[in-house]
Design an enzyme around this catalytic site. Sequence first.
Site, PDB file in Angstrom:
ATOM      1  N   ASP A  35      40.014  49.771  50.553  1.00 32.46           N
ATOM      2  CA  ASP A  35      38.789  50.125  49.660  1.00 32.46           C
ATOM      3  C   ASP A  35      38.787  51.727  49.435  1.00 32.46           C
ATOM      4  O   ASP A  35      37.391  52.096  49.397  1.00 32.46           O
ATOM      5  CB  ASP A  35      37.427  49.701  49.954  1.00 32.46           C
ATOM      6  CG  ASP A  35      37.755  48.065  49.809  1.00 32.46           C
ATOM      7  OD1 ASP A  35      38.685  47.739  49.720  1.00 32.46           O
ATOM      8  OD2 ASP A  35      36.737  47.270  50.223  1.00 32.46           O
ATOM      9  N   LYS A  45      39.660  41.754  45.440  1.00 33.40           N
ATOM     10  CA  LYS A  45      38.676  40.815  45.745  1.00 33.40           C
ATOM     11  C   LYS A  45      37.297  40.974  45.266  1.00 33.40           C
ATOM     12  O   LYS A  45      36.986  41.934  45.247  1.00 33.40           O
ATOM     13  CB  LYS A  45      38.743  41.043  47.575  1.00 33.40           C
ATOM     14  CG  LYS A  45      38.395  42.197  47.883  1.00 33.40           C
ATOM     15  CD  LYS A  45      38.312  42.341  49.476  1.00 33.40           C
ATOM     16  CE  LYS A  45      38.274  43.925  49.900  1.00 33.40           C
ATOM     17  NZ  LYS A  45      36.987  44.674  49.807  1.00 33.40           N
ATOM     18  N   CYS A  64      34.326  46.365  55.443  1.00 36.09           N
ATOM     19  CA  CYS A  64      35.451  45.928  55.072  1.00 36.09           C
ATOM     20  C   CYS A  64      36.521  46.143  55.936  1.00 36.09           C
ATOM     21  O   CYS A  64      37.683  45.370  56.159  1.00 36.09           O
ATOM     22  CB  CYS A  64      35.855  46.365  53.405  1.00 36.09           C
ATOM     23  SG  CYS A  64      34.841  45.609  52.292  1.00 36.09           S
TER      24      CYS A  64
HETATM   25  C1  VGL Z   1      32.165  47.538  51.284  1.00 42.16           C
HETATM   26  C2  VGL Z   1      29.753  47.487  51.050  1.00 42.16           C
HETATM   27  C3  VGL Z   1      29.825  46.660  50.097  1.00 42.16           C
HETATM   28  C4  VGL Z   1      33.374  47.780  51.987  1.00 42.16           C
HETATM   29  C5  VGL Z   1      32.001  46.480  50.207  1.00 42.16           C
HETATM   30  O1  VGL Z   1      34.249  48.152  51.282  1.00 42.16           O
HETATM   31  O2  VGL Z   1      33.257  48.318  53.129  1.00 42.16           O
HETATM   32  N1  VGL Z   1      30.675  48.037  51.601  1.00 42.16           N
HETATM   33  N2  VGL Z   1      30.963  46.212  49.638  1.00 42.16           N
END
Ligand code: VGL
Length: 187
Positions: A9, A97, A141
């Site tokens: 991410d 995802k 994540c």
């Molecule tokens: C994430 C918060 C909300 C991440 C994803 O990628 O860690 N954190 N959605």
Amino acid sequence: MSKALIIVDVQNDFCPGGSLGTERGDEVAREINELLQSEHDYDVIVATQDWHIDPGTHFSEQPDFVDTWPAHCVADSEGARMHPDVDVSKIREYFRKGEYTAAYSGFEGHAASDGSTLLAQWLNDAAVTEVHVVGIATDHCVLATSKDALKEGYAVSVIADLCSPVDKNRGESALIELEEAGANIIR
Ligand code: VGL
């Protein structure tokens, strides 16, 4: 026996200026890119992407920044793109995802190229036995992806300096939790 790097991410919205920017996002993107350009020994490099269409209560106008969040990484938006400092030519496959629900682990993601292959299946097809995990966010994540990698039976290392947390203390706790669960934390 192959070794994979999983970049979690590293998307614009999780970096400074993004809707859910983490403090070290830019730095981590730059340093991950240095790793990509170095003489590393990864056989394959993959990336996960948060890719939201309508993820229900994952998005909130009054987010608590633990379970609910400002809108982020909307599918095909600028915020969902990889940070521009990451040389994406090195990435063999993306695993997306979270289209209709919260999804913190990359192992919930499907390959962007065919919309169906799961990360574990793809890694197994590539004979991967060992993974290194880097990216954002350490306390969400990266934690969930690394825990699932352990459950799937891979040898897991997390490169601490190449991960950026939402919350620094939670980030440290996540690394301790992963170490206790059997991951190697590279500091
Ligand atoms: C994430 C918060 C909300 C991440 C994803 O990628 O860690 N954190 N959605």
